[in-house]
Design an enzyme around this catalytic site. Structure first.
Site, PDB file in Angstrom:
ATOM      1  N   VAL A 107       0.868  -1.174   0.000  1.00 57.70           N
ATOM      2  CA  VAL A 107       0.000   0.000   0.000  1.00 57.70           C
ATOM      3  C   VAL A 107       0.908   1.227   0.000  1.00 57.70           C
ATOM      4  O   VAL A 107       1.982   1.225   0.601  1.00 57.70           O
ATOM      5  CB  VAL A 107      -0.939   0.024   1.220  1.00 57.70           C
ATOM      6  CG1 VAL A 107      -1.553   1.395   1.444  1.00 57.70           C
ATOM      7  CG2 VAL A 107      -2.051  -1.010   1.038  1.00 57.70           C
ATOM      8  N   CYS A 108       0.472   2.257  -0.702  1.00 54.62           N
ATOM      9  CA  CYS A 108       1.175   3.541  -0.742  1.00 54.62           C
ATOM     10  C   CYS A 108       2.591   3.318  -1.272  1.00 54.62           C
ATOM     11  O   CYS A 108       2.810   2.537  -2.198  1.00 54.62           O
ATOM     12  CB  CYS A 108       1.138   4.193   0.636  1.00 54.62           C
ATOM     13  SG  CYS A 108       1.467   5.979   0.629  1.00 54.62           S
ATOM     14  N   THR A 109       3.580   3.961  -0.684  1.00 57.74           N
ATOM     15  CA  THR A 109       4.946   3.881  -1.199  1.00 57.74           C
ATOM     16  C   THR A 109       5.650   2.581  -0.833  1.00 57.74           C
ATOM     17  O   THR A 109       6.824   2.404  -1.155  1.00 57.74           O
ATOM     18  CB  THR A 109       5.777   5.071  -0.703  1.00 57.74           C
ATOM     19  OG1 THR A 109       5.640   5.187   0.728  1.00 57.74           O
ATOM     20  CG2 THR A 109       5.299   6.368  -1.358  1.00 57.74           C
ATOM     21  N   THR A 127       0.862   3.360  -6.539  1.00 62.78           N
ATOM     22  CA  THR A 127       1.451   3.884  -5.318  1.00 62.78           C
ATOM     23  C   THR A 127       0.770   5.215  -5.022  1.00 62.78           C
ATOM     24  O   THR A 127      -0.183   5.608  -5.712  1.00 62.78           O
ATOM     25  CB  THR A 127       2.991   4.054  -5.489  1.00 62.78           C
ATOM     26  OG1 THR A 127       3.572   4.346  -4.215  1.00 62.78           O
ATOM     27  CG2 THR A 127       3.336   5.158  -6.465  1.00 62.78           C
TER      28      THR A 127
END
Length: 237
Positions: A107-109, A127
């Site tokens: 998840v995300c970066t 991302t």
């Protein structure tokens, strides 16, 4: 036979590191904890407390050395990825687990860490919107979607997308009916007060403000990504 009946047990490893963004993994954790036959592992290099980027502290329960082979490898993001993108021991753990995991996820970066470990080459992924170009620098085909599923790679976009990601993974593992039941149990029915949750819908002044406030952080990360790209290119020669 249902999907649930086919799974005798399910090991899910959540990789933690200093300055992780807590919602990146606590959102998915809320979903994971409601999956049948699931064993959750909070993984870190040591069992020392892990500070999040906002000050909350978490206690890992399993070291990398003690980790079992995982069915699901999950990597959240946060400011702490900067150091980990160049941490060979950390990336080595991701590589080892990622090679045999049924699902490699983020998840995300966190997807930047997967890419730095060579686990997203040849896959589509997403991302946080501020880092899509950095993920592309790492040789990954990016898709600006909330959740991207490409074979056994499942990636979520920024922070709050963790719940969406968790539900998508639940549906992959156990079918949509169970995922929908979890969504109802946690009353995930978002009705945000403003339509500013993406760069496509945010007012221009708000978008400019966020980009400007993030400029220095993103430039530092861009330099790190460029070094990682150079290292990957050298290793592949």
């Amino acid at each position: 036979m249902t999907v649930t009946e086919q799974i005798s047990s399910l090991s899910i490893g959540i990789v933690l590191f200093p300055d992780v963004t807590q919602l990146d993994f606590t959102g998915p954790y809320e979903v994971f904890a409601k999956l049948p036959k699931a064993q959750l592992y909070l993984l870190a290099e040591t069992l020392e407390p892990i500070p999040s980027d906002c000050g909350l502290t978490f206690l890992p329960d399993t070291t990398f050395a003690q980790a079992p082979a995982l069915d699901v490898l999950f990597v959240p993001g946060g400011p702490g990825i900067n150091a980990k993108m160049e941490d060979e021991k950390f990336l080595g753990f991701l590589k080892t687990q990622g090679k045999q995991a049924r699902y490699v996820t983020s998840v995300c970066t966190g997807s930047l860490l997967l890419a730095a470990a060579g686990l997203l080459q040849g896959y589509c992924a997403t991302t946080h919107w501020l880092s899509l170009d950095l993920l592309e620098m790492l040789g990954v085909k990016t898709v600006a979607q909330r959740v991207v599923i490409d074979r056994n790679r499942i990636t979520g976009s920024g922070v709050t997308a963790g719940i969406d990601f968790g539900l998508a993974l639940a549906a992959e593992l156990f079918g949509e009916a169970l995922a929908q039941a979890i969504q109802l149990r946690i009353e995930y029915n978002p009705q945000p007060p403003f339509n500013s949750g993406s760069p496509q819908t945010a007012p221009a002044a708000v978008l400019a403000r966020v980009i400007d406030a993030s400029h220095n952080v993103q430039e530092i990360r861009r330099q790190i990504v460029q070094r990682v790209v150079t290292q990957l290119q050298t290793a592949n020669k």
